[in-house]
Design an enzyme around this catalytic site. Structure first.
Site, PDB file in Angstrom:
ATOM      1  N   ASP A 119       0.861  -1.168   0.000  1.00 49.22           N
ATOM      2  CA  ASP A 119       0.000   0.000   0.000  1.00 49.22           C
ATOM      3  C   ASP A 119       0.903   1.225   0.000  1.00 49.22           C
ATOM      4  O   ASP A 119       1.815   1.322   0.821  1.00 49.22           O
ATOM      5  CB  ASP A 119      -0.828  -0.022   1.290  1.00 49.22           C
ATOM      6  CG  ASP A 119      -2.245   0.425   1.102  1.00 49.22           C
ATOM      7  OD1 ASP A 119      -2.424   1.547   0.596  1.00 49.22           O
ATOM      8  OD2 ASP A 119      -3.160  -0.324   1.469  1.00 49.22           O
ATOM      9  N   ASP A 139      -3.243   4.668  -2.100  1.00 44.68           N
ATOM     10  CA  ASP A 139      -4.319   5.167  -1.245  1.00 44.68           C
ATOM     11  C   ASP A 139      -4.889   6.480  -1.788  1.00 44.68           C
ATOM     12  O   ASP A 139      -4.140   7.344  -2.247  1.00 44.68           O
ATOM     13  CB  ASP A 139      -3.736   5.393   0.161  1.00 44.68           C
ATOM     14  CG  ASP A 139      -4.791   5.602   1.214  1.00 44.68           C
ATOM     15  OD1 ASP A 139      -5.585   4.688   1.441  1.00 44.68           O
ATOM     16  OD2 ASP A 139      -4.809   6.706   1.814  1.00 44.68           O
ATOM     17  N   GLU A 184      -6.752   3.578  -5.590  1.00 42.64           N
ATOM     18  CA  GLU A 184      -8.009   3.591  -4.839  1.00 42.64           C
ATOM     19  C   GLU A 184      -8.749   4.867  -5.218  1.00 42.64           C
ATOM     20  O   GLU A 184      -8.276   5.970  -4.935  1.00 42.64           O
ATOM     21  CB  GLU A 184      -7.756   3.580  -3.323  1.00 42.64           C
ATOM     22  CG  GLU A 184      -9.055   3.495  -2.547  1.00 42.64           C
ATOM     23  CD  GLU A 184      -9.041   4.128  -1.161  1.00 42.64           C
ATOM     24  OE1 GLU A 184      -9.924   3.800  -0.368  1.00 42.64           O
ATOM     25  OE2 GLU A 184      -8.161   4.972  -0.880  1.00 42.64           O
ATOM     26  N   HIS A 224     -11.213  -3.211   3.482  1.00 43.25           N
ATOM     27  CA  HIS A 224     -11.159  -2.931   4.908  1.00 43.25           C
ATOM     28  C   HIS A 224     -11.922  -1.666   5.297  1.00 43.25           C
ATOM     29  O   HIS A 224     -11.923  -1.292   6.475  1.00 43.25           O
ATOM     30  CB  HIS A 224      -9.690  -2.798   5.328  1.00 43.25           C
ATOM     31  CG  HIS A 224      -9.025  -1.650   4.629  1.00 43.25           C
ATOM     32  ND1 HIS A 224      -8.775  -1.645   3.268  1.00 43.25           N
ATOM     33  CD2 HIS A 224      -8.593  -0.452   5.085  1.00 43.25           C
ATOM     34  CE1 HIS A 224      -8.215  -0.499   2.940  1.00 43.25           C
ATOM     35  NE2 HIS A 224      -8.088   0.234   4.022  1.00 43.25           N
ATOM     36  N   ASP A 225     -12.531  -0.995   4.330  1.00 40.04           N
ATOM     37  CA  ASP A 225     -13.278   0.228   4.634  1.00 40.04           C
ATOM     38  C   ASP A 225     -14.786   0.038   4.537  1.00 40.04           C
ATOM     39  O   ASP A 225     -15.541   0.939   4.892  1.00 40.04           O
ATOM     40  CB  ASP A 225     -12.882   1.343   3.642  1.00 40.04           C
ATOM     41  CG  ASP A 225     -11.451   1.790   3.831  1.00 40.04           C
ATOM     42  OD1 ASP A 225     -10.968   1.770   4.982  1.00 40.04           O
ATOM     43  OD2 ASP A 225     -10.803   2.146   2.821  1.00 40.04           O
TER      44      ASP A 225
HETATM   45  C1  NOJ Z   1      -8.261   4.937   2.415  1.00 42.16           C
HETATM   46  C2  NOJ Z   1      -7.935   3.737   3.232  1.00 42.16           C
HETATM   47  O1  NOJ Z   1      -8.405   2.591   2.582  1.00 42.16           O
HETATM   48  C3  NOJ Z   1      -8.554   3.949   4.588  1.00 42.16           C
HETATM   49  O2  NOJ Z   1      -8.508   2.800   5.383  1.00 42.16           O
HETATM   50  C4  NOJ Z   1      -7.857   5.110   5.246  1.00 42.16           C
HETATM   51  O3  NOJ Z   1      -8.465   5.391   6.481  1.00 42.16           O
HETATM   52  C5  NOJ Z   1      -7.913   6.353   4.360  1.00 42.16           C
HETATM   53  N1  NOJ Z   1      -7.619   6.077   2.997  1.00 42.16           N
HETATM   54  C6  NOJ Z   1      -6.921   7.374   4.827  1.00 42.16           C
HETATM   55  O4  NOJ Z   1      -5.633   6.940   4.499  1.00 42.16           O
END
Ligand code: NOJ
Length: 542
Positions: free
Chosen positions: A109, A211, A276, A337-338
């Site tokens: 990442d 990210d 992302e 994971h979000d």
């Molecule tokens: C996206 C990530 O997937 C998430 O988990 C994170 O909190 C935010 N970006 C900030 O980096």
């Protein structure tokens, strides 16, 4: 457990990241090896045989770098250091070579939009207004009255500007105040981050998931974001989603940065750059870049966000296929994971249908750890919430902890994840829902996932073949995948009621190769196909 091996017929001109399956590991939660209740690199190494058995081709690790862990590793204080919780650089090197020894790839990442507020760059930057790194971050005096520079909000709630008493200016943070945004308009920042990329690529990693790629550049004039159309809200609420972030994200200049990252990736052989990006399709596809020199795979999150209804999903697949640039390679994501886990979002009964969709659509699939055994969002009591997004906005119930819980390996203590109390609790049913229980059970989700991944390896049509929509209605979606002489029909019932597949134009006959109902495998079908509620079929056409 027998191994599934790829058939030579799959050989095509496609690259590994086009015909492979990506598996996301959230390192805190995969396997603990040193008994501290948090997953680590040695733990991951000990589970690589499982991943190989499952048949995935590539492992992506969420951040493992030095970090104060305000956002569980997405707040990095040293891009080239491994957090001791996860192990050492030697552990990382061992992991990389163990992954490669098994013929798999490893992605890291990259978090370039922001650092930790403890990163030496930020410590320097905030030390004085004339520090050489002052302009590495986004500092501002505030408006004429000394108030906030604009109305931008933090994704994690509250204002996105933090006042610094010492130097009497505000700094911008799209996420926590402990995650100041870098100023990507500064060439020194660009160069520093390109060197971070080279450091890991030189080590031999196979690419990055970047990210919040669409956040990296902000409007130069810092104009106010408009309120979300039609929303009636109290401006005092300070909720990110109440505004349309047209000035704080997705600026035209971001594409030049992405292009730069791609150029660094291209200095090496066959590495991949994944972005992302949460944007509507027509904007998402612009991240492939001009002449396809942007991200190889701008993550396509539609299956995470759309209502689980046949017309909506069918439409989204077709729109996406239609919007892709000529050389742009598609991809699909079912969990991360979000977001809530797929089995919680669509329900247990639909989980296999969702897997069939993910693994038979055209494009690179990404599987989120644990989805292959049907892990669900784990209810976390309020006093155990640790995710800052959940803690900052308790009324919205948007903590991400439920989908980040430890992998359920077996029926032993802590589901085999750790011999210590895990950092997040396990569900009560982990004794029943785990890898050990499912691996030899032909009715299990794990078996289904593994079988599907194996079939993708065996049949190029399922992997890189053309996609042709056949028919969709209120319940069903169906499409054909085709490569050379091989043709497959996929019919998915996204509803709980029985349905009929009645194509109007053509007639289809063939053999069921895989289905959510194990008993149906091997049966012949022709013309009208009757499906049970929540049933999905993969049919090899004759
Ligand atoms: C996206 C990530 O997937 C998430 O988990 C994170 O909190 C935010 N970006 C900030 O980096």
């Amino acid at each position: 457990m027998e191994q599934i091996t790829a058939q030579p017929s799959v050989r095509s001109k496609h690259l590994w990241w086009q015909n492979g399956v990506i598996y996301q590991i959230y390192p805190r939660s995969f396997q603990d090896s040193n008994g501290d209740g948090v997953g680590d690199l040695q733990g991951i190494i000990s589970r690589l045989d499982y991943l190989q058995w499952l048949g995935v081709d590539c492992v992506w690790l969420s951040p493992i770098f030095s970090s104060p862990m305000a956002d569980f590793g997405y707040d990095i204080s040293d891009y080239q250091g491994i957090h001791p919780l996860f192990g050492t650089m030697e552990d990382f090197d061992a992991l990389l070579s163990e992954v490669h020894n098994r013929g798999m790839k490893l992605l890291l990442d990259l978090v370039p939009n922001h650092t930790s507020d403890q990163h030496p760059w930020f410590l320097e930057s905030k030390s004085s207004r004339d520090n050489p790194k002052r302009n590495w971050y986004i500092w501002h005096d505030g408006n004429a009255e000394g108030g906030l520079p604009n109305n931008w909000l933090s994704v994690f709630g509250g204002h996105a500007w933090e006042w610094d008493e010492v130097t009497q200016q505000y700094y911008y943070h799209a996420f926590l105040k402990e995650q100041p945004d870098l100023n990507w308009r500064n060439p020194e920042v660009q160069e520093a981050m390109m060197n971070v990329m080279r450091f890991w690529l030189d080590k031999g990693i196979d690419g990055f998931r970047v990210d919040v790629m669409w956040h990296m550049v902000k409007d130069q004039e810092l104009r106010d974001n408009p309120p979300f159309p039609g929303s009636t809200f109290d401006p005092k609420d300070l909720i990110y989603d109440h505004y349309t972030p047209v000035y704080s994200t997705d600026q035209p200049e971001v594409h030049e940065i992405v292009r730069m990252m791609r150029a660094v990736t291209d200095e090496y052989d066959e590495r991949v750059l994944i972005g992302e990006i949460y944007l509507p399709i027509h904007k998402l596809v612009t991240y492939y870049g001009q002449d396809n020199k942007g991200a190889h795979l701008p993550f396509n999150f539609q299956l995470l966000t759309l209502p689980w209804e046949a017309p909506a999903i069918a439409m989204a697949i077709d729109e996406y296929e239609g919007a892709l640039p000529a050389e742009g390679w598609p991809n699909w994501v079912l969990g991360n994971h979000d977001k809530p886990r797929i089995s919680s979002r669509v329900g247990r009964a639909q989980a296999k249908v969702a897997a069939l969709l993910l693994l038979t659509l055209r494009g690179t699939p990404t599987i989120y750890y644990g989805d292959e055994i049907g892990m669900r969002d784990v209810p976390i009591p309020m006093n155990e919430i640790v995710d800052p997004q959940g803690l900052n906005m308790p009324d919205l119930n948007i903590s991400r902890d439920p989908s980040r819980t430890p992998m359920q390996w077996n029926s032993e203590i802590n589901a085999g994840f750790s011999n210590h109390k895990p950092w997040l609790r396990l569900p009560f049913n982990s004794g029943r829902v785990n890898v050990d229980k499912q691996k030899d059970d032909k009715y299990s989700k794990l078996h289904f996932y593994r079988k599907l991944i194996g079939l993708r390896k065996e049949h190029a049509a399922l992997n890189v073949g053309c996609y042709r929509p056949v028919y969709a209605d209120q319940q069903l979606i169906s499409y054909v995948r085709e490569w050379g002489d091989e043709r497959f029909l996929i019919v998915l019932n996204l509803s709980h009621r029985p349905a009929y597949f009645r194509p109007r134009q053509e007639s289809y006959s063939g053999t069921i190769l895989l289905g959510t109902e194990v008993e149906r495998i091997g049966m012949q079908v022709e013309d009208v196909i009757t499906l049970g509620g929540d049933e999905g079929l993969l049919i090899q056409l004759s």
